[in-house]
Design a protein around this motif. Structure first.
Motif, PDB file in Angstrom:
ATOM      1  N   MET A   1      52.939  52.345  68.261  1.00  0.00           N
ATOM      2  CA  MET A   1      52.196  53.186  67.344  1.00  0.00           C
ATOM      3  C   MET A   1      50.783  53.400  67.874  1.00  0.00           C
ATOM      4  SD  MET A   1      51.065  52.461  63.433  1.00  0.00           S
ATOM      5  CE  MET A   1      52.732  52.605  62.856  1.00  0.00           C
ATOM      6  N   ILE A   2      50.298  54.624  67.774  1.00  0.00           N
ATOM      7  CA  ILE A   2      48.985  54.995  68.295  1.00  0.00           C
ATOM      8  C   ILE A   2      48.176  55.642  67.183  1.00  0.00           C
ATOM      9  CG2 ILE A   2      47.762  56.434  69.975  1.00  0.00           C
ATOM     10  CD1 ILE A   2      50.525  56.224  71.598  1.00  0.00           C
ATOM     11  N   LEU A   3      46.985  55.098  66.934  1.00  0.00           N
ATOM     12  CA  LEU A   3      46.124  55.608  65.870  1.00  0.00           C
ATOM     13  C   LEU A   3      44.751  55.952  66.442  1.00  0.00           C
ATOM     14  CD1 LEU A   3      47.623  52.729  64.613  1.00  0.00           C
ATOM     15  CD2 LEU A   3      46.975  53.956  62.554  1.00  0.00           C
ATOM     16  N   PRO A   4      44.338  57.225  66.402  1.00  0.00           N
ATOM     17  CA  PRO A   4      42.991  57.586  66.818  1.00  0.00           C
ATOM     18  C   PRO A   4      42.028  57.348  65.650  1.00  0.00           C
ATOM     19  CG  PRO A   4      44.184  59.553  66.176  1.00  0.00           C
ATOM     20  CD  PRO A   4      45.135  58.393  65.988  1.00  0.00           C
ATOM     21  N   VAL A   5      40.873  56.749  65.918  1.00  0.00           N
ATOM     22  CA  VAL A   5      39.974  56.401  64.818  1.00  0.00           C
ATOM     23  C   VAL A   5      38.529  56.720  65.180  1.00  0.00           C
ATOM     24  CG1 VAL A   5      41.485  54.561  63.966  1.00  0.00           C
ATOM     25  CG2 VAL A   5      39.714  54.014  65.639  1.00  0.00           C
ATOM     26  N   LEU A   6      37.750  56.917  64.137  1.00  0.00           N
ATOM     27  CA  LEU A   6      36.301  57.066  64.274  1.00  0.00           C
ATOM     28  C   LEU A   6      35.683  56.721  62.923  1.00  0.00           C
ATOM     29  CD1 LEU A   6      33.831  57.879  65.959  1.00  0.00           C
ATOM     30  CD2 LEU A   6      34.153  60.235  65.154  1.00  0.00           C
ATOM     31  N   ASN A   7      34.976  55.609  62.866  1.00  0.00           N
ATOM     32  CA  ASN A   7      34.337  55.157  61.623  1.00  0.00           C
ATOM     33  C   ASN A   7      35.326  55.154  60.455  1.00  0.00           C
ATOM     34  OD1 ASN A   7      31.824  54.892  62.941  1.00  0.00           O
ATOM     35  ND2 ASN A   7      31.401  57.063  62.641  1.00  0.00           N
ATOM     36  N   ALA A   8      36.434  54.478  60.668  1.00  0.00           N
ATOM     37  CA  ALA A   8      37.519  54.482  59.680  1.00  0.00           C
ATOM     38  C   ALA A   8      37.882  53.065  59.235  1.00  0.00           C
ATOM     39  CB  ALA A   8      38.752  55.166  60.274  1.00  0.00           C
ATOM     40  N   GLY A   9      36.904  52.160  59.249  1.00  0.00           N
ATOM     41  CA  GLY A   9      37.176  50.750  59.035  1.00  0.00           C
ATOM     42  C   GLY A   9      38.068  50.407  57.867  1.00  0.00           C
ATOM     43  N   GLU A  10      37.649  50.747  56.649  1.00  0.00           N
ATOM     44  CA  GLU A  10      38.409  50.365  55.459  1.00  0.00           C
ATOM     45  C   GLU A  10      39.750  51.084  55.404  1.00  0.00           C
ATOM     46  OE1 GLU A  10      37.966  50.138  50.584  1.00  0.00           O
ATOM     47  OE2 GLU A  10      36.233  50.663  51.827  1.00  0.00           O
ATOM     48  N   ARG A  11      39.763  52.379  55.701  1.00  0.00           N
ATOM     49  CA  ARG A  11      41.012  53.142  55.670  1.00  0.00           C
ATOM     50  C   ARG A  11      41.997  52.602  56.715  1.00  0.00           C
ATOM     51  NH1 ARG A  11      37.174  57.050  55.789  1.00  0.00           N
ATOM     52  NH2 ARG A  11      37.788  57.806  57.850  1.00  0.00           N
ATOM     53  N   LEU A  12      41.491  52.299  57.895  1.00  0.00           N
ATOM     54  CA  LEU A  12      42.348  51.762  58.947  1.00  0.00           C
ATOM     55  C   LEU A  12      42.937  50.416  58.530  1.00  0.00           C
ATOM     56  CD1 LEU A  12      43.493  51.765  61.845  1.00  0.00           C
ATOM     57  CD2 LEU A  12      41.365  50.661  62.567  1.00  0.00           C
ATOM     58  N   ALA A  13      42.114  49.551  57.953  1.00  0.00           N
ATOM     59  CA  ALA A  13      42.594  48.239  57.517  1.00  0.00           C
ATOM     60  C   ALA A  13      43.719  48.380  56.505  1.00  0.00           C
ATOM     61  CB  ALA A  13      41.436  47.425  56.934  1.00  0.00           C
ATOM     62  N   GLN A  14      43.579  49.316  55.573  1.00  0.00           N
ATOM     63  CA  GLN A  14      44.622  49.528  54.565  1.00  0.00           C
ATOM     64  C   GLN A  14      45.919  49.999  55.217  1.00  0.00           C
ATOM     65  OE1 GLN A  14      42.713  52.292  51.909  1.00  0.00           O
ATOM     66  NE2 GLN A  14      41.516  50.724  50.880  1.00  0.00           N
ATOM     67  N   THR A  15      45.807  50.833  56.230  1.00  0.00           N
ATOM     68  CA  THR A  15      46.994  51.307  56.940  1.00  0.00           C
ATOM     69  C   THR A  15      47.660  50.174  57.709  1.00  0.00           C
ATOM     70  OG1 THR A  15      46.131  53.563  57.156  1.00  0.00           O
ATOM     71  CG2 THR A  15      47.827  52.897  58.719  1.00  0.00           C
ATOM     72  N   LEU A  16      46.871  49.393  58.413  1.00  0.00           N
ATOM     73  CA  LEU A  16      47.430  48.311  59.228  1.00  0.00           C
ATOM     74  C   LEU A  16      48.080  47.234  58.361  1.00  0.00           C
ATOM     75  CD1 LEU A  16      44.629  47.927  61.948  1.00  0.00           C
ATOM     76  CD2 LEU A  16      46.843  49.080  62.163  1.00  0.00           C
ATOM     77  N   ILE A  17      47.519  46.988  57.184  1.00  0.00           N
ATOM     78  CA  ILE A  17      48.080  45.985  56.283  1.00  0.00           C
ATOM     79  C   ILE A  17      49.495  46.352  55.860  1.00  0.00           C
ATOM     80  CG2 ILE A  17      47.895  45.057  53.928  1.00  0.00           C
ATOM     81  CD1 ILE A  17      44.846  45.033  54.349  1.00  0.00           C
ATOM     82  N   THR A  18      49.762  47.647  55.706  1.00  0.00           N
ATOM     83  CA  THR A  18      51.064  48.101  55.200  1.00  0.00           C
ATOM     84  C   THR A  18      52.136  48.192  56.280  1.00  0.00           C
ATOM     85  OG1 THR A  18      50.603  50.471  55.521  1.00  0.00           O
ATOM     86  CG2 THR A  18      49.875  49.474  53.443  1.00  0.00           C
ATOM     87  N   LEU A  19      51.771  47.964  57.540  1.00  0.00           N
ATOM     88  CA  LEU A  19      52.738  48.147  58.622  1.00  0.00           C
ATOM     89  C   LEU A  19      53.811  47.061  58.601  1.00  0.00           C
ATOM     90  CD1 LEU A  19      50.557  49.058  61.741  1.00  0.00           C
ATOM     91  CD2 LEU A  19      51.865  50.591  60.272  1.00  0.00           C
ATOM     92  N   PRO A  20      55.068  47.452  58.789  1.00  0.00           N
ATOM     93  CA  PRO A  20      56.099  46.445  59.055  1.00  0.00           C
ATOM     94  C   PRO A  20      55.959  45.951  60.488  1.00  0.00           C
ATOM     95  CG  PRO A  20      57.034  48.640  59.210  1.00  0.00           C
ATOM     96  CD  PRO A  20      55.596  48.814  58.781  1.00  0.00           C
ATOM     97  N   ALA A  21      56.882  45.144  60.943  1.00  0.00           N
ATOM     98  CA  ALA A  21      56.817  44.631  62.328  1.00  0.00           C
ATOM     99  C   ALA A  21      57.213  45.750  63.285  1.00  0.00           C
ATOM    100  CB  ALA A  21      57.736  43.433  62.487  1.00  0.00           C
ATOM    101  N   VAL A  22      56.221  46.497  63.779  1.00  0.00           N
ATOM    102  CA  VAL A  22      56.499  47.654  64.620  1.00  0.00           C
ATOM    103  C   VAL A  22      56.271  47.383  66.101  1.00  0.00           C
ATOM    104  CG1 VAL A  22      55.994  49.301  62.797  1.00  0.00           C
ATOM    105  CG2 VAL A  22      54.147  48.524  64.273  1.00  0.00           C
ATOM    106  N   GLY A  23      55.861  46.172  66.437  1.00  0.00           N
ATOM    107  CA  GLY A  23      55.602  45.878  67.844  1.00  0.00           C
ATOM    108  C   GLY A  23      54.220  46.353  68.251  1.00  0.00           C
ATOM    109  N   GLU A  24      54.171  47.217  69.240  1.00  0.00           N
ATOM    110  CA  GLU A  24      52.910  47.666  69.828  1.00  0.00           C
ATOM    111  C   GLU A  24      52.106  48.544  68.870  1.00  0.00           C
ATOM    112  OE1 GLU A  24      52.219  49.357  74.188  1.00  0.00           O
ATOM    113  OE2 GLU A  24      53.111  50.845  72.846  1.00  0.00           O
ATOM    114  N   VAL A  25      50.859  48.171  68.617  1.00  0.00           N
ATOM    115  CA  VAL A  25      49.941  48.983  67.816  1.00  0.00           C
ATOM    116  C   VAL A  25      48.675  49.192  68.638  1.00  0.00           C
ATOM    117  CG1 VAL A  25      48.593  49.167  65.703  1.00  0.00           C
ATOM    118  CG2 VAL A  25      50.846  48.071  65.645  1.00  0.00           C
ATOM    119  N   ILE A  26      48.397  50.446  68.967  1.00  0.00           N
ATOM    120  CA  ILE A  26      47.224  50.791  69.780  1.00  0.00           C
ATOM    121  C   ILE A  26      46.264  51.613  68.927  1.00  0.00           C
ATOM    122  CG2 ILE A  26      46.386  52.043  71.799  1.00  0.00           C
ATOM    123  CD1 ILE A  26      49.073  51.535  73.126  1.00  0.00           C
TER     124      ILE A  26
END
Length: 218
Positions: A1-26
């Motif tokens: 999984m690939i996520l482009p980010v810019l000043n997305a701290g809280e939103r990114l954390a909420q997304t990552l928390i909900t992820l199942p075991a997907v292996g590679e997260v970039i």
């Protein structure tokens, strides 16, 4: 999984928390000055650093990935359970390697304006075969390479890639990509939707994506 980010701290954390075991997260950071990078690392993601520009960030993440299948997702978007099941089914069928998949667009807001916007996005995808990045994109590495991958564009990189894929190589997968409605609430439902439509129209008229990005506020 690939996520482009810019000043997305809280939103990114909420997304990552909900992820199942997907292996590679970039997570590919475009120069955040908040706690985005720290939050990504805390959740076990591999963090890459890039110049700002979502197309450039996505391309960098794809180049660094070792997965046969690439899932591109925005920092403020999460897949629901049906979408994860559809993703697994798509990957399990070898013949699907020649076809990319995107999910149904949904907003995390109960307002009627959100339902109207979701309907409009569904119509755009049905008529123009143009899913945006907030619908996620699942694509096999071979197909990604075949169509040339993401161009280094600051905006409209998702439309650019969808056009190169074409309707015959795009499939709408079951389930929803649930996106934060924060920017619609902040800018206003009508104003944000009109801005999105204006950007798409300018792109089709041949206006440079860099100029469109300036209009959009990036």
């Amino acid at each position: 999984m690939i996520l482009p980010v810019l000043n997305a701290g809280e939103r990114l954390a909420q997304t990552l928390i909900t992820l199942p075991a997907v292996g590679e997260v970039i997570v590919v950071d475009g120069g955040s000055v908040d706690d985005t990078v720290a939050r990504a690392a805390a959740h076990g993601a591999r963090v890459l650093h890039s110049v700002p520009g979502r197309g450039q960030q996505l391309a960098l993440g794809a180049d660094a990935s070792t997965s046969a299948w690439l899932l591109f997702l925005h920092a403020d978007t999460r897949l629901d359970a049906s979408a994860w099941a559809a993703l697994a089914n798509h990957i399990a069928a070898p013949q699907r390697q020649a076809c990319a998949g995107a999910f149904r667009f949904r907003l995390d807001d109960a307002a009627w304006q959100a339902r109207l916007l979701e309907w409009g996005v569904g119509l755009r995808v049905a008529l123009l075969a143009l899913p945006y990045g907030d619908q996620g994109l699942l694509i096999h590495r071979d197909l990604y390479a075949e169509v040339g991958g993401f161009a280094a564009l600051p905006l409209m990189e998702d439309v650019d890639l969808a056009r190169r894929l074409g309707r015959h190589r795009l499939r709408r997968l079951d389930g929803a990509a649930v996106t934060s409605a924060e920017r619609w609430r902040r800018r206003g439902w009508v104003r944000q939707s009109a801005l999105n439509l204006r950007c798409l129209a300018l792109y089709f008229l041949g206006v440079a994506p860099a100029r469109i990005a300036t209009l959009y506020g990036r």
